[in-house]
Design an enzyme around this catalytic site. Structure first.
Site, PDB file in Angstrom:
ATOM      1  N   ASP A   1      43.426  32.730  36.700  1.00 18.50           N
ATOM      2  CA  ASP A   1      42.148  32.534  37.391  1.00 18.50           C
ATOM      3  C   ASP A   1      41.608  31.178  36.925  1.00 18.50           C
ATOM      4  O   ASP A   1      42.043  30.629  35.898  1.00 18.50           O
ATOM      5  CB  ASP A   1      41.163  33.682  37.108  1.00 18.50           C
ATOM      6  CG  ASP A   1      40.048  33.728  38.172  1.00 18.50           C
ATOM      7  OD1 ASP A   1      39.890  32.739  38.925  1.00 18.50           O
ATOM      8  OD2 ASP A   1      39.331  34.749  38.242  1.00 18.50           O
TER       9      ASP A   1
HETATM   10  C1  BGC Z   1      37.447  33.508  41.031  1.00 21.27           C
HETATM   11  C2  BGC Z   1      38.735  33.751  41.793  1.00 21.27           C
HETATM   12  C3  BGC Z   1      38.954  32.615  42.757  1.00 21.27           C
HETATM   13  C4  BGC Z   1      38.975  31.299  42.014  1.00 21.27           C
HETATM   14  C5  BGC Z   1      39.220  30.096  42.903  1.00 21.27           C
HETATM   15  C6  BGC Z   1      37.426  32.125  40.419  1.00 21.27           C
HETATM   16  O1  BGC Z   1      36.182  31.886  39.856  1.00 21.27           O
HETATM   17  O2  BGC Z   1      37.308  34.480  40.032  1.00 21.27           O
HETATM   18  O3  BGC Z   1      38.673  34.976  42.444  1.00 21.27           O
HETATM   19  O4  BGC Z   1      40.159  32.827  43.447  1.00 21.27           O
HETATM   20  O5  BGC Z   1      37.728  31.124  41.359  1.00 21.27           O
HETATM   21  O6  BGC Z   1      38.123  29.822  43.685  1.00 21.27           O
END
Ligand code: BGC
Length: 748
Positions: A286
């Site tokens: 993530d």
């Molecule tokens: C979120 C993810 C997301 C990623 C990219 C993160 O903060 O938890 O779910 O895919 O950002 O935007």
């Protein structure tokens, strides 16, 4: 065309959003591709063989380039290659000389997100929790396919959707992005959704692996949970999703699991996901969820996002020093490349095009109509009959303007702009990220169209006395209530905010024919339920939500959704009084500097007892149970037959006993023998069946042995406990008119 340099002390996540908003649209259009040659371009070879062959040609620097993101548009000074990015959440430059494409990734839980920055449209689908309430794998596949198609239309080849964290904490602000509280239901639906996305030539994702069940302090939460509990709840949803959906990627989450960060967790990554489940794709972190080089690389993380703080120069150094083997780097790269070949993005890149809005509208509307849940319908108040009404008072919820959506990275920009713009919206990242967005699908307009001869008034509901007067003057009052939820924060309570309960009470007191429509991210408390005549849970219903709501209210559509989450009567009936929180000042939801604070424990002591299993075991009566939902039809259940032995088969008959065609989600639950030490019952199967008036159908289920197994933590294996089981079938977890016994032989 100049990249924006940002000072080092700007929080990185914040910098990303500012930068994305500021970069000119035309930068993304350039994606170099050379005509590829070489034996790895032979389509008749397997993806693994092709990956092996192309890797022979690659330098170490090229390999390193693939195992981390190149930053986000405009962030940092370093990488001019970022100008090729399509502007999505993530970007990994390809290797044109070898014919390897750029990876352009975009968030896509409920549609391809962030389009407004580039003036691009995508269809806003109903929330994922709405989709779960359809209990329909075909619908989930169709929605996934629509989203995959629009990602490709917009120039993306990797989806960052596929959220399947179970609703362990009903106040979790991201529950709208997930598929409810039951791991077997959620796992099957995410699998179908991923299959849909991938059917459009886009690499699919499943996230956030794992136990990312709350947003409060999400970068620091240490989820404490027993191994058996972990495997039978949160990980079971992923196990089913990974095995059946075959996503190209698994996104590891921000939190720690039993003391080890999810993106460097040897047990969940190497042992379970890769070894036990045989996952051949890649593990992606993530965003800013990587915490180390050596530990993360050796524990199974294959790609750092969104930049290369740990997996660029630091990884080279670790390989030189022998702390990470060159073979492990090859394994990371192999996993990425074999997935690219398998998905077809090397051979058949999809051309960009304008999304087919008509197709999108039709899928979004069907999805909304088939997933709304009718919670109450006293005296068959619904469907409304326009011919017998003179006036309707529509009240509250900005129903004149549009329908609510969930916030954060899953936000799909509203076509034509926010239907309820906030004049005071600050231009800072946090405000933009968590703003309340309404799609321009006005329920009021749709109600007027459904009942052209009826006088339909609108009252904003801001003054309960005025709303009550409007209700009193009308034949029927329809009150819209809202619960906005967003990534990065949880609800303090499941109670509706902003005095909406008082509004409903006042309206219901003024007009006994009051109908409430809820637009919420998850379960809410309905203390006034006994005083209104009908309640429709519409979730966040997407770009055609208003039309779908009107169709259900007027009976053009017969509701068939069933709750994928339990609705409690109070917060105090939940396993925890409040969401676990870190001591001291709460970090900003966008504070990505994850090493800045020590982890804090979230002890998920309810263990196996998630959702309805908690309410069953603790003998607490929910307001509306898991699996519950009314129809304008009625159904009867009969003739249950079960066979046990080495496997479990279940047969029963469902009949539509009404004069209206409708669809029923027939559900099967299992009670285990005492020796298994399980909660009172577990959902093990269901089928959504459409039945004409008077029609009956036999439901036949061959139950997957995994669904009747328990996890033996000491033996690190699933097993079936021998003994006598009770199989139950019916319309919800709390109404199971059929029951029969079956003996199962033990098995491992
Ligand atoms: C979120 C993810 C997301 C990623 C990219 C993160 O903060 O938890 O779910 O895919 O950002 O935007």
């Amino acid at each position: 065309m100049k990249l924006i340099d940002l000072p080092g002390d700007v929080p990185r996540r914040g910098a990303r959003v500012i930068a994305l908003l500021a970069v000119p649209c035309c930068l993304a259009q350039f994606t170099p591709r050379e005509k590829p040659t070489g034996p790895w371009m032979d389509k008749s070879l397997s993806p693994d063989r092709r990956a092996e062959l192309v890797m022979r040609e690659m330098t170490r620097d090229e390999k390193i380039q693939l195992v981390h993101g190149a930053g986000m548009v405009g962030i940092g000074k370093s990488d001019p290659v970022i100008v090729r990015s399509n502007g999505g959440g993530g970007f990994v430059p390809g290797i044109p000389r070898l014919g390897l494409p750029d990876l352009n990734m975009n968030d896509s839980s409920v549609g391809s997100g962030g389009g407004a920055r580039k003036g691009r449209y995508s269809t806003a689908m109903p929330s994922s929790l709405a989709l779960a309430s359809g209990w329909d794998a075909n619908l989930a596949r169709d929605v996934g396919a629509l989203i995959g198609r629009e990602l490709a239309d917009q120039g993306y080849n990797v989806s960052l959707g596929g959220g399947v964290n179970i609703t362990r904490e009903p106040r979790n602000g991201r529950n709208f992005e997930y598929l409810g509280e039951d791991p077997i239901l959620a796992g099957n639906l995410v699998a179908a959704w991923i299959q849909g996305v991938q059917s459009e030539g886009v690499i699919g994702d499943i996230k956030h692996y794992a136990v990312n069940d709350q947003e409060t302090g999400r970068y620091f939460t240490n989820a404490i949970i027993g191994k058996r509990e972990l495997r039978e709840t949160d990980l079971l949803a992923f196990e089913i999703g990974v095995k059946r959906g075959k996503p190209g990627m698994v996104m590891c989450s921000y939190n720690l699991i039993n003391g080890a960060w999810a993106c460097e967790n040897e047990y969940t990554l190497n042992q379970v996901l890769k070894k036990e489940w045989g996952f051949p794709g890649w593990v992606i972190s993530d965003w800013f969820g990587t915490h180390s080089t050596v530990k993360a690389a050796n524990a199974g993380l294959d790609q750092e996002q969104p930049d290369g703080r740990y997996f660029s120069d630091a990884l080279k150094k670790a390989i030189d020093g022998g702390e990470v083997s060159a073979a492990r780097l090859d394994d990371m790269v192999h996993r990425i490349l074999r997935t690219e070949f398998a998905a077809g993005i090397v051979d058949d890149p999809r051309p960009s095009r304008v999304p087919d809005i008509f197709r999108g509208f039709s899928v979004a509307q069907r999805a909304a109509e088939e997933t709304m849940v009718l919670l109450k319908n006293q005296d068959a108040r619904l469907p409304l009959n326009a011919a017998s009404l003179r006036s309707i008072a529509v009240i509250g919820g900005h129903a004149d303007a549009g329908v609510l959506s969930g916030g954060g990275s899953a936000q799909v920009d509203a076509a034509g702009g926010n239907a309820v713009p906030d004049p005071n919206l600050k231009n800072d990242i946090l405000s933009i990220f968590s703003q309340v967005v309404f799609h321009r699908s006005s329920p009021l307009r749709a109600i007027r169209e459904a009942a052209p001869s009826v006088k339909v008034t609108f009252d904003p509901g801001t003054d309960p006395a005025a709303a009550a007067a409007a209700a009193k003057a009308a034949d029927v009052a329809i009150v819209f209530v809202l619960q906005h939820t967003s990534e990065g924060k949880d609800q303090a309570s499941l109670a509706l905010p902003d005095g909406q309960d008082a509004l409903v009470e006042r309206v219901a007191a003024a007009n006994p024919r009051t109908i409430v429509v809820i637009e919420s991210g998850g379960p809410v408390l309905l203390p006034w339920a006994g005083k209104v005549s009908a309640i429709l849970e519409a979730w966040y219903p997407g770009i055609r939500g208003g039309e779908a709501i009107a169709n259900v209210l007027f009976g053009t559509v017969n509701p068939s959704g069933k709750l994928a989450v339990t609705f409690p009567t109070s917060d105090s009936d939940l396993p925890r009084a409040t969401v676990p929180a870190p001591p001291g000042k709460m970090p900003s939801p966008l504070d990505g500097l994850t090493d800045a604070r020590p982890p804090f424990p979230a002890s998920y002591d309810e263990g196996l007892k998630v959702g309805y299993k908690w309410f069953d075991a603790e003998k607490k009566a929910p307001a509306y149970p898991f699996g519950f939902g009314l129809s304008y039809s009625t159904f009867a259940y009969s003739d249950l037959k079960v066979t046990g032995g080495n496997s479990l088969a279940v047969n029963f008959t469902v009949r539509n006993t009404s004069r209206r065609a409708g669809a029923e989600v027939a559900q099967v639950y299992l009670s285990f023998p005492d020796a298994a030490n399980e909660p009172p019952k577990r959902l093990i199967g269901w089928e959504k069946i459409a039945l004409k008036p008077g029609e009956s159908r036999v439901v036949s289920l061959a139950v997957d042995p995994l669904y009747v197994s328990v996890f033996d933590a000491a033996a690190e294996a699933w097993k079936i406990v021998p003994g006598e089981y009770r199989v139950m079938a019916g319309p919800s977890s709390a109404a199971l008119p059929l029951a029969a016994k079956a003996s199962l032989a033990g098995a491992r």
